[in-house]
Design a protein around this motif. Structure first.
Motif, PDB file in Angstrom:
ATOM      1  N   TYR A  38     -28.211   9.058 -27.316  1.00  0.00           N
ATOM      2  CA  TYR A  38     -29.479   9.786 -27.382  1.00  0.00           C
ATOM      3  C   TYR A  38     -30.306   9.581 -26.109  1.00  0.00           C
ATOM      4  O   TYR A  38     -31.041  10.487 -25.677  1.00  0.00           O
ATOM      5  CB  TYR A  38     -30.280   9.354 -28.607  1.00  0.00           C
ATOM      6  N   TYR A  39     -30.175   8.405 -25.498  1.00  0.00           N
ATOM      7  CA  TYR A  39     -30.855   8.130 -24.238  1.00  0.00           C
ATOM      8  C   TYR A  39     -30.331   9.054 -23.135  1.00  0.00           C
ATOM      9  O   TYR A  39     -31.109   9.648 -22.370  1.00  0.00           O
ATOM     10  CB  TYR A  39     -30.657   6.660 -23.859  1.00  0.00           C
ATOM     11  N   LEU A  40     -29.003   9.228 -23.071  1.00  0.00           N
ATOM     12  CA  LEU A  40     -28.430  10.141 -22.090  1.00  0.00           C
ATOM     13  C   LEU A  40     -28.948  11.559 -22.307  1.00  0.00           C
ATOM     14  O   LEU A  40     -29.277  12.269 -21.357  1.00  0.00           O
ATOM     15  CB  LEU A  40     -26.897  10.135 -22.189  1.00  0.00           C
ATOM     16  N   ASN A  41     -29.011  11.967 -23.574  1.00  0.00           N
ATOM     17  CA  ASN A  41     -29.496  13.315 -23.881  1.00  0.00           C
ATOM     18  C   ASN A  41     -30.933  13.522 -23.420  1.00  0.00           C
ATOM     19  O   ASN A  41     -31.291  14.583 -22.905  1.00  0.00           O
ATOM     20  CB  ASN A  41     -29.382  13.586 -25.381  1.00  0.00           C
ATOM     21  N   GLU A  42     -31.765  12.493 -23.618  1.00  0.00           N
ATOM     22  CA  GLU A  42     -33.159  12.624 -23.208  1.00  0.00           C
ATOM     23  C   GLU A  42     -33.269  12.725 -21.689  1.00  0.00           C
ATOM     24  O   GLU A  42     -34.086  13.501 -21.163  1.00  0.00           O
ATOM     25  CB  GLU A  42     -33.992  11.458 -23.733  1.00  0.00           C
ATOM     26  N   LEU A  43     -32.455  11.966 -20.968  1.00  0.00           N
ATOM     27  CA  LEU A  43     -32.444  12.070 -19.512  1.00  0.00           C
ATOM     28  C   LEU A  43     -32.096  13.492 -19.067  1.00  0.00           C
ATOM     29  O   LEU A  43     -32.751  14.063 -18.186  1.00  0.00           O
ATOM     30  CB  LEU A  43     -31.435  11.091 -18.908  1.00  0.00           C
ATOM     31  N   LEU A  44     -31.063  14.068 -19.666  1.00  0.00           N
ATOM     32  CA  LEU A  44     -30.649  15.419 -19.296  1.00  0.00           C
ATOM     33  C   LEU A  44     -31.722  16.445 -19.650  1.00  0.00           C
ATOM     34  O   LEU A  44     -31.980  17.382 -18.888  1.00  0.00           O
ATOM     35  CB  LEU A  44     -29.334  15.770 -19.999  1.00  0.00           C
ATOM     36  N   MET A  45     -32.351  16.262 -20.810  1.00  0.00           N
ATOM     37  CA  MET A  45     -33.399  17.189 -21.220  1.00  0.00           C
ATOM     38  C   MET A  45     -34.560  17.195 -20.226  1.00  0.00           C
ATOM     39  O   MET A  45     -35.145  18.237 -19.918  1.00  0.00           O
ATOM     40  CB  MET A  45     -33.909  16.803 -22.608  1.00  0.00           C
ATOM     41  N   LYS A  46     -34.916  16.032 -19.714  1.00  0.00           N
ATOM     42  CA  LYS A  46     -36.111  15.916 -18.878  1.00  0.00           C
ATOM     43  C   LYS A  46     -35.846  16.144 -17.392  1.00  0.00           C
ATOM     44  O   LYS A  46     -36.767  16.502 -16.650  1.00  0.00           O
ATOM     45  CB  LYS A  46     -36.753  14.544 -19.084  1.00  0.00           C
ATOM     46  N   LEU A  47     -34.584  15.969 -16.965  1.00  0.00           N
ATOM     47  CA  LEU A  47     -34.309  16.065 -15.537  1.00  0.00           C
ATOM     48  C   LEU A  47     -33.547  17.329 -15.129  1.00  0.00           C
ATOM     49  O   LEU A  47     -33.623  17.737 -13.967  1.00  0.00           O
ATOM     50  CB  LEU A  47     -33.525  14.830 -15.070  1.00  0.00           C
ATOM     51  N   LEU A  48     -32.836  17.952 -16.051  1.00  0.00           N
ATOM     52  CA  LEU A  48     -32.072  19.152 -15.705  1.00  0.00           C
ATOM     53  C   LEU A  48     -32.901  20.408 -15.909  1.00  0.00           C
ATOM     54  O   LEU A  48     -33.497  20.594 -16.974  1.00  0.00           O
ATOM     55  CB  LEU A  48     -30.808  19.254 -16.560  1.00  0.00           C
ATOM     56  N   ALA A  49     -32.923  21.262 -14.909  1.00  0.00           N
ATOM     57  CA  ALA A  49     -33.542  22.575 -15.075  1.00  0.00           C
ATOM     58  C   ALA A  49     -32.577  23.471 -15.856  1.00  0.00           C
ATOM     59  O   ALA A  49     -31.362  23.270 -15.835  1.00  0.00           O
ATOM     60  CB  ALA A  49     -33.831  23.195 -13.707  1.00  0.00           C
ATOM     61  N   ARG A  50     -33.115  24.444 -16.560  1.00  0.00           N
ATOM     62  CA  ARG A  50     -32.263  25.379 -17.292  1.00  0.00           C
ATOM     63  C   ARG A  50     -31.525  26.308 -16.322  1.00  0.00           C
ATOM     64  O   ARG A  50     -32.003  26.607 -15.240  1.00  0.00           O
ATOM     65  CB  ARG A  50     -33.098  26.191 -18.282  1.00  0.00           C
ATOM     66  N   HIS A  51     -30.348  26.739 -16.763  1.00  0.00           N
ATOM     67  CA  HIS A  51     -29.512  27.682 -16.014  1.00  0.00           C
ATOM     68  C   HIS A  51     -29.122  27.139 -14.642  1.00  0.00           C
ATOM     69  O   HIS A  51     -28.972  27.907 -13.687  1.00  0.00           O
ATOM     70  CB  HIS A  51     -30.225  29.035 -15.861  1.00  0.00           C
ATOM     71  N   ASP A  52     -28.939  25.844 -14.544  1.00  0.00           N
ATOM     72  CA  ASP A  52     -28.525  25.198 -13.289  1.00  0.00           C
ATOM     73  C   ASP A  52     -27.226  24.433 -13.567  1.00  0.00           C
ATOM     74  O   ASP A  52     -27.271  23.295 -14.019  1.00  0.00           O
ATOM     75  CB  ASP A  52     -29.629  24.259 -12.798  1.00  0.00           C
ATOM     76  N   PRO A  53     -26.069  25.057 -13.315  1.00  0.00           N
ATOM     77  CA  PRO A  53     -24.786  24.435 -13.686  1.00  0.00           C
ATOM     78  C   PRO A  53     -24.502  23.163 -12.886  1.00  0.00           C
ATOM     79  O   PRO A  53     -24.738  23.109 -11.678  1.00  0.00           O
ATOM     80  CB  PRO A  53     -23.754  25.528 -13.363  1.00  0.00           C
ATOM     81  N   HIS A  54     -23.962  22.172 -13.575  1.00  0.00           N
ATOM     82  CA  HIS A  54     -23.500  20.927 -12.957  1.00  0.00           C
ATOM     83  C   HIS A  54     -22.181  20.536 -13.625  1.00  0.00           C
ATOM     84  O   HIS A  54     -22.145  19.610 -14.444  1.00  0.00           O
ATOM     85  CB  HIS A  54     -24.536  19.815 -13.130  1.00  0.00           C
ATOM     86  N   PRO A  55     -21.089  21.228 -13.310  1.00  0.00           N
ATOM     87  CA  PRO A  55     -19.819  20.961 -14.000  1.00  0.00           C
ATOM     88  C   PRO A  55     -19.320  19.532 -13.845  1.00  0.00           C
ATOM     89  O   PRO A  55     -18.766  18.956 -14.793  1.00  0.00           O
ATOM     90  CB  PRO A  55     -18.846  21.968 -13.368  1.00  0.00           C
ATOM     91  N   GLN A  56     -19.513  18.935 -12.673  1.00  0.00           N
ATOM     92  CA  GLN A  56     -19.065  17.555 -12.485  1.00  0.00           C
ATOM     93  C   GLN A  56     -19.902  16.584 -13.308  1.00  0.00           C
ATOM     94  O   GLN A  56     -19.378  15.595 -13.846  1.00  0.00           O
ATOM     95  CB  GLN A  56     -19.105  17.177 -11.001  1.00  0.00           C
ATOM     96  N   LEU A  57     -21.189  16.870 -13.435  1.00  0.00           N
ATOM     97  CA  LEU A  57     -22.049  16.032 -14.271  1.00  0.00           C
ATOM     98  C   LEU A  57     -21.670  16.192 -15.740  1.00  0.00           C
ATOM     99  O   LEU A  57     -21.699  15.226 -16.506  1.00  0.00           O
ATOM    100  CB  LEU A  57     -23.514  16.403 -14.052  1.00  0.00           C
ATOM    101  N   PHE A  58     -21.317  17.412 -16.141  1.00  0.00           N
ATOM    102  CA  PHE A  58     -20.851  17.648 -17.507  1.00  0.00           C
ATOM    103  C   PHE A  58     -19.618  16.790 -17.792  1.00  0.00           C
ATOM    104  O   PHE A  58     -19.525  16.141 -18.853  1.00  0.00           O
ATOM    105  CB  PHE A  58     -20.522  19.128 -17.694  1.00  0.00           C
ATOM    106  N   ASP A  59     -18.676  16.760 -16.873  1.00  0.00           N
ATOM    107  CA  ASP A  59     -17.463  15.959 -17.052  1.00  0.00           C
ATOM    108  C   ASP A  59     -17.795  14.472 -17.106  1.00  0.00           C
ATOM    109  O   ASP A  59     -17.203  13.716 -17.896  1.00  0.00           O
ATOM    110  CB  ASP A  59     -16.472  16.233 -15.919  1.00  0.00           C
ATOM    111  N   ALA A  60     -18.739  14.036 -16.258  1.00  0.00           N
ATOM    112  CA  ALA A  60     -19.143  12.626 -16.263  1.00  0.00           C
ATOM    113  C   ALA A  60     -19.825  12.264 -17.572  1.00  0.00           C
ATOM    114  O   ALA A  60     -19.631  11.164 -18.109  1.00  0.00           O
ATOM    115  CB  ALA A  60     -20.072  12.351 -15.084  1.00  0.00           C
TER     116      ALA A  60
END
Length: 250
Positions: free
Chosen positions: A100-122
């Motif tokens: 849940y901590y990882l999810n909150e980081l992604l929610m607050k730091l990732l802009a919408r519609h900005d793909p990060h395929p390598q980050l997705f894999d990580a």
């Protein structure tokens, strides 16, 4: 007759969800192909909806989406279908809080519609190793900061662009980059060089291994960096983890 092209299937994770109506949800999805998306899951709350067992956090799913004709702001898409994508089961205990901590980081730091395929894999790889301890969290924090361009080259002293000396220690400043230490919050040059090499090679395993050697120092440094780039907003999951740990200790 014009044929409608079927929606493409995307790999995704549910980062967050909230009620939209009595029977539907608005999801925040992290997709490999499109980045973070707002998605309407119509009928997902109905008792017999197949989506109820699929739209779970920290589980890989395959989704097909279509954008409604008059979406508000053009951002909210509609979920056409969702299926479990396989992989690890839902983590338990401390690993669940970490997820849940990882999810909150992604929610607050990732802009919408900005793909990060390598980050997705990580992210997917990190979920599979959460039970192994804090090294997985530190490695993901480093990967996230690097992907967003918020981490300097860890093998180079930022002000001088000279190489990092393995025998010396350095401080990672959110404003000045990698500099000679001005406080006790410093990291050894050997570690910084190893971290940069792991980032360049894209090896999550090597990144976790390097982090394991300096967990406390990295925790202090990365917490300061994230706090700065989050606009000094507190993370709810981090506070909850601290409260639970204090309760367990008592």
């Amino acid at each position: 007759m014009r044929l409608t092209r079927p929606p493409a299937v995307q790999q995704a994770y549910v980062l967050h969800q909230h009620d939209w109506s009595e029977s539907s949800l608005i999801l925040d999805l992290f997709t490999r192909e499109s980045g973070r998306l707002a998605v309407a899951a119509k009928g997902a709350k109905r008792p017999y909806s197949q989506l109820r067992a699929v739209l779970l956090p920290l589980q890989r799913i395959s989704v097909s989406l279509s954008k409604p004709a008059k979406a508000e702001g053009g951002e909210v898409q509609t979920l056409r279908s969702a299926e479990w994508g396989g992989g690890a089961t839902l983590p338990a205990g401390a690993a669940l809080f970490s997820g849940y901590y990882l999810n909150e980081l992604l929610m607050k730091l990732l802009a919408r519609h900005d793909p990060h395929p390598q980050l997705f894999d990580a992210y997917a790889d990190t979920l599979a190793h959460l039970a192994e301890g804090d090294a997985a969290l530190r490695a993901f924090e480093i990967r996230l900061l690097a992907e967003l361009g918020l981490l300097p080259d860890l093998s180079v002293i930022t002000p001088t662009q000279g190489p990092v000396d393995p025998a010396r220690r350095y401080q990672l400043s959110p404003e000045s980059g990698l500099i000679p230490p001005t406080s006790d919050a410093s990291l050894p040059g050997t570690l910084l060089i190893q971290l940069q090499a792991a980032l360049l090679h894209g090896s999550s395993a090597a990144l976790r291994q390097a982090c394991a050697a300096e967990l406390q120092g990295l925790k202090t440094t990365l917490r300061g960096l994230l706090h700065y780039h989050l606009g000094h907003q507190p993370l709810r999951t981090r506070a909850l983890m601290v409260d639970v740990q204090q309760l367990m200790d008592s």
